[in-house]
Motif scaffolding. Structure first.
Motif, PDB file in Angstrom:
ATOM      1  N   VAL A  62      -9.078 -11.522  21.032  1.00 62.96           N
ATOM      2  CA  VAL A  62      -7.667 -11.138  21.118  1.00 62.96           C
ATOM      3  C   VAL A  62      -7.423  -9.809  21.823  1.00 62.96           C
ATOM      4  O   VAL A  62      -6.285  -9.479  22.148  1.00 62.96           O
ATOM      5  N   ALA A  63      -8.472  -9.038  22.048  1.00 63.46           N
ATOM      6  CA  ALA A  63      -8.291  -7.736  22.699  1.00 63.46           C
ATOM      7  C   ALA A  63      -9.662  -7.211  23.102  1.00 63.46           C
ATOM      8  O   ALA A  63     -10.699  -7.768  22.717  1.00 63.46           O
ATOM      9  N   SER A  64      -9.650  -6.145  23.877  1.00 64.74           N
ATOM     10  CA  SER A  64     -10.908  -5.516  24.262  1.00 64.74           C
ATOM     11  C   SER A  64     -10.842  -4.049  23.853  1.00 64.74           C
ATOM     12  O   SER A  64      -9.901  -3.334  24.204  1.00 64.74           O
ATOM     13  N   PHE A  65     -11.844  -3.600  23.100  1.00 64.63           N
ATOM     14  CA  PHE A  65     -11.870  -2.213  22.632  1.00 64.63           C
ATOM     15  C   PHE A  65     -12.693  -1.385  23.599  1.00 64.63           C
ATOM     16  O   PHE A  65     -13.839  -1.030  23.322  1.00 64.63           O
ATOM     17  N   VAL A  66     -12.082  -1.119  24.727  1.00 59.59           N
ATOM     18  CA  VAL A  66     -12.713  -0.297  25.765  1.00 59.59           C
ATOM     19  C   VAL A  66     -11.822   0.924  25.977  1.00 59.59           C
ATOM     20  O   VAL A  66     -10.677   0.955  25.530  1.00 59.59           O
ATOM     21  N   HIS A  67     -12.347   1.914  26.663  1.00 59.64           N
ATOM     22  CA  HIS A  67     -11.569   3.140  26.847  1.00 59.64           C
ATOM     23  C   HIS A  67     -10.326   2.868  27.708  1.00 59.64           C
ATOM     24  O   HIS A  67     -10.442   2.286  28.779  1.00 59.64           O
ATOM     25  N   PRO A  68      -9.146   3.265  27.215  1.00 59.79           N
ATOM     26  CA  PRO A  68      -7.903   2.998  27.961  1.00 59.79           C
ATOM     27  C   PRO A  68      -7.905   3.601  29.366  1.00 59.79           C
ATOM     28  O   PRO A  68      -7.161   3.154  30.229  1.00 59.79           O
ATOM     29  N   LYS A  69      -8.753   4.607  29.562  1.00 62.93           N
ATOM     30  CA  LYS A  69      -8.852   5.178  30.904  1.00 62.93           C
ATOM     31  C   LYS A  69      -9.381   4.128  31.884  1.00 62.93           C
ATOM     32  O   LYS A  69      -8.943   4.050  33.028  1.00 62.93           O
ATOM     33  N   TYR A 111     -16.113  -5.613  23.050  1.00 63.45           N
ATOM     34  CA  TYR A 111     -16.454  -4.192  23.118  1.00 63.45           C
ATOM     35  C   TYR A 111     -17.683  -4.023  23.994  1.00 63.45           C
ATOM     36  O   TYR A 111     -18.440  -4.983  24.187  1.00 63.45           O
ATOM     37  N   LEU A 112     -17.854  -2.851  24.531  1.00 66.41           N
ATOM     38  CA  LEU A 112     -19.005  -2.599  25.404  1.00 66.41           C
ATOM     39  C   LEU A 112     -20.004  -1.631  24.789  1.00 66.41           C
ATOM     40  O   LEU A 112     -21.116  -1.465  25.290  1.00 66.41           O
ATOM     41  N   ASN A 113     -19.602  -0.949  23.714  1.00 61.97           N
ATOM     42  CA  ASN A 113     -20.515   0.010  23.082  1.00 61.97           C
ATOM     43  C   ASN A 113     -20.141   0.179  21.603  1.00 61.97           C
ATOM     44  O   ASN A 113     -19.177  -0.441  21.125  1.00 61.97           O
ATOM     45  N   GLU A 114     -20.898   1.000  20.890  1.00 59.77           N
ATOM     46  CA  GLU A 114     -20.693   1.110  19.436  1.00 59.77           C
ATOM     47  C   GLU A 114     -19.338   1.706  19.064  1.00 59.77           C
ATOM     48  O   GLU A 114     -18.746   1.319  18.060  1.00 59.77           O
ATOM     49  N   GLN A 115     -18.835   2.638  19.887  1.00 58.42           N
ATOM     50  CA  GLN A 115     -17.502   3.172  19.604  1.00 58.42           C
ATOM     51  C   GLN A 115     -16.470   2.037  19.605  1.00 58.42           C
ATOM     52  O   GLN A 115     -15.589   1.988  18.754  1.00 58.42           O
TER      53      GLN A 115
END
Lengths: 313, 313
Positions: A48-55, A82-86
Motif C-alpha cells: 500500500v505504500a513505500s517507506f523510503v526517504h521523501p527526498k 522498504y529499502l532499509n531498516e529505517q
C-alpha cells in the motif's frame, strides 16, 4: 502437458509501484480511495505504500498517513515496501501493517550499485544481521531476485547466475534458520520471454523442489502476459501485478508497469484457474485509477469488458 | 514438449485495419509514407487499403490513390481488403495489387447479418460463384472464419461449430476444385484464451493435418500475446498483426487492434523463431504511425526498446 496451478495468488502493487511512478503528487485521499476499492475485489495481498526517504520519492511522503486512513478488510494482508531498516521501522511503527522481512539479491551488479549503492556481495553480507532482526520481529520472510532475466545495465543473465543467487538464499536459510514464504524472480527490466521463464523456473524447481517460486513481471516489451501464461503452464501460482498495469507512464521511454491485475486475473479465470478476484470490481478499480492518475492505463480488460455479462445473456 | 515453427509469416494490417479505425481522416501522403516505411522492415505480406464503399468507410475513400502512390518493393506482396465483387474489381483495376480470393464464414450469425446482411448459409451459397470467379482470375484463395472463438453478439462458440465451418470449407474445396493457401481463424472479438487456442487449433489439425492454419488475433482483453505464444507452441506459423497494435483507439470502449507487429516479432525472435523482420525498423514505423494518428499506440516494444543495442555492448 500442462501443469496449471489450481489457484493463483496475486499481490497487488498498484498503490506502491503504480503511484510511485506518477510524476504528479497524488492526494492522500485519492490513494486511500483506490486502496479501499481494491480491498473489495477479493485481493489477499496488497502493498500500500513505500517507506523510503521523501527526498528520493516525494510521492511516498504520505506513506504513514495513507496507512492510517485506509479501511482494513479482514482477509487482506496489507504491507509496505522498504529499502532499509529505517524504512521497516517506519512501516512497523504504523502498527497497522503485517510486514514481510525481505532479503534481496541482484543479478545486475550495476543496478544494485545504483539502487542501494552496494555490491551483491555487500548485500549478502547484511543477511545474517537482517535475518536476526526479522526473527526477533517474527516476520514472514521472502527472497527476491532483482533482474533475474536480464537488465538494461548488464545485459543477459545466464541461468547459472540465477541458480547461484538461489543457492545463496538456500544457504542463508540453513545458516540463519529461517524459512522463506517464497522466492520471487523479478523480471525488473522486461527482458524475459516465455521460453526463458520455463527454463529458469524449471531449473530452480529441479534443484529445489520445495521452494515456493513466484514471479514479478513487467510488461516492458509486450511479453508480460505470454510470460504469465508460460509460468502458469509450469505451475507457478504467485505473481506481483498492478491494477490497470500501473507503474509505467504510457508516454515515458522505457517504463512499463507490472502486468495488469485485471488482465492477469481474466487470463487465469478463462483457463479455469481460481484467483478469488472479482473481474467487474477490478474493472471499476481500473476506471478509478485512470481518473486518479489522469491518463489511460495499459490494461485491456477495462476497455474490452469481462465476458460475464455476455455469458449471462 | 513444444512444437514451435522455424519461421513465422506475419501479415501487416496497420494500413488497413489500423487506419480504418481512426476517426480523423488521414491524408493520403501520410498513409503512403507509413506503407513505404513498412516495406523496408522485412514484411512480406501487407494489406494496404480496403476497397469498400466510401459512404461506409470514408477513411478508405482514397484506396486507389494510396495504391497508385506507394513504392512497391520486390518480395513484398501488396493487396487490399474487400467485402464484395465490386470491391475486388476495384482492387484488381489498380493493376498493382496481387489480390487474394477470400472465402469468409462467420461463427456468429448476428455479426454476419450486421456485417454483410446475410446468414452464414446465404454466404456459403455464394461460394460456387465466387470460386469460379477466383479461378478465372487465377487468384490464390484463403478462407477466414470470423468470430471463431466467441462474439459479443452470440457468445461462446462451441468447438463443433468451428469444426463445422472448416468442414464446409473443405467440402467447398473438393466441389470447386480449389486449394486454400491457408484457413485463418479470427478472434474478432478478443474472446480467445490460450487453452482454447490450443484446443481449437489442435482439433482442426487433427481432422485436417494438411490444412495450413493461421490466426487473426485481437488484443481486446489482454490475452493477445499469450494467445500468440500458445499458438506458436503448437506450431502455428501465420498471424495477422498491425504495427503498434493499430486498429483500436486507446480511448474507445471495446475496441482493440490486432496484436502489435513489433511485439509479436520480438516474442518470436526471442524464442528463436525467424520472422524476417527488423525490430529496430519496426520501432521506427511505430513512432511514425503514432505521429500520423496523433495518439499513443498500445504496442510496448517501441517504448521498451529492442534488446539489440544492449546485447551489442
Amino acid at each position: 502437458m500442462h501443469d496449471f496451478p489450481k489457484r493463483v495468488l496475486m499481490r497487488e502493487e498498484g498503490a506502491r509501484e503504480g503511484f510511485q511512478s506518477e510524476s504528479r503528487i497524488i492526494p492522500t485521499e485519492e490513494k486511500v480511495r483506490l486502496i479501499d476499492a481494491l480491498s473489495g475485489t477479493g485481493v489477499r495481498l496488497m502493498q500500500v505504500a513505500s517507506f523510503v526517504h521523501p527526498k528520493w520519492v516525494p510521492q511516498m511522503a504520505d506513506a504513514e498517513e495513507v496507512v492510517a486512513r485506509i479501511t482494513m478488510v479482514p482477509g487482506v494482508r496489507y504491507f509496505g515496501a522498504y529499502l532499509n531498516e529505517q524504512g521497516l521501522e517506519r512501516a512497523l511503527a504504523t502498527r497497522r501493517l503485517r510486514q514481510y522481512g525481505v532479503l534481496t539479491q541482484y543479478c545486475s551488479e550495476t543496478y544494485a550499485k545504483k539502487n542501494v549503492n552496494r555490491s551483491n556481495q555487500e548485500i549478502v553480507a547484511t543477511f545474517p544481521h537482517l535475518c536476526q532482526r526479522y526473527r526477533e520481529l517474527g516476520l514472514d520472510i521472502y527472497g527476491i531476485i532483482i533482474a533475474a532475466f536480464g537488465s538494461n545495465y548488464d545485459g543477459e543473465v545466464p541461468l547459472s547466475a540465477v541458480l547461484a543467487t538461489v543457492d545463496q538464499f538456500v544457504r542463508t536459510a540453513a545458516e540463519q534458520k529461517i524459512r522463506y514464504e517464497r522466492i520471487v524472480l523479478a523480471d525488473s527490466f522486461g527482458w524475459a520471454n516465455p521460453g526463458q521463464i520455463i527454463r529458469v523456473v524449471g531449473a530452480v524447481r529441479e534443484r529445489y523442489p520445495d521452494l515456493y517460486v513466484g514471479l514479478h513481471l513487467h510488461d516492458t516489451r509486450g511479453t508480460g502476459m505470454a510470460n504469465l501464461y508460460a509460468a502458469l503452464s509450469v505451475g507457478v501460482g504467485y505473481f506481483d501485478t498492478a491494477i490497470g498495469g500501473m507503474g509505467g507512464s504510457p508516454f515515458a521511454k522505457g517504463a512499463a508497469g507490472n502486468i495488469p491485475t485485471e488482465d492477469a486475473a481474466f487470463l487465469c479465470e478463462e483457463l479455469g484457474i481460481d484467483t478469488g478476484l472479482d473481474l467487474d470490481r477490478l474493472i471499476e478499480c481500473v476506471q478509478m485509477a485512470e481518473a486518479i492518475v489522469g491518463h489511460p492505463l495499459p490494461g485491456k480488460l477495462a476497455r474490452g469488458g469481462s465476458l460475464t455479462a455476455f455469458r449471462r445473456r
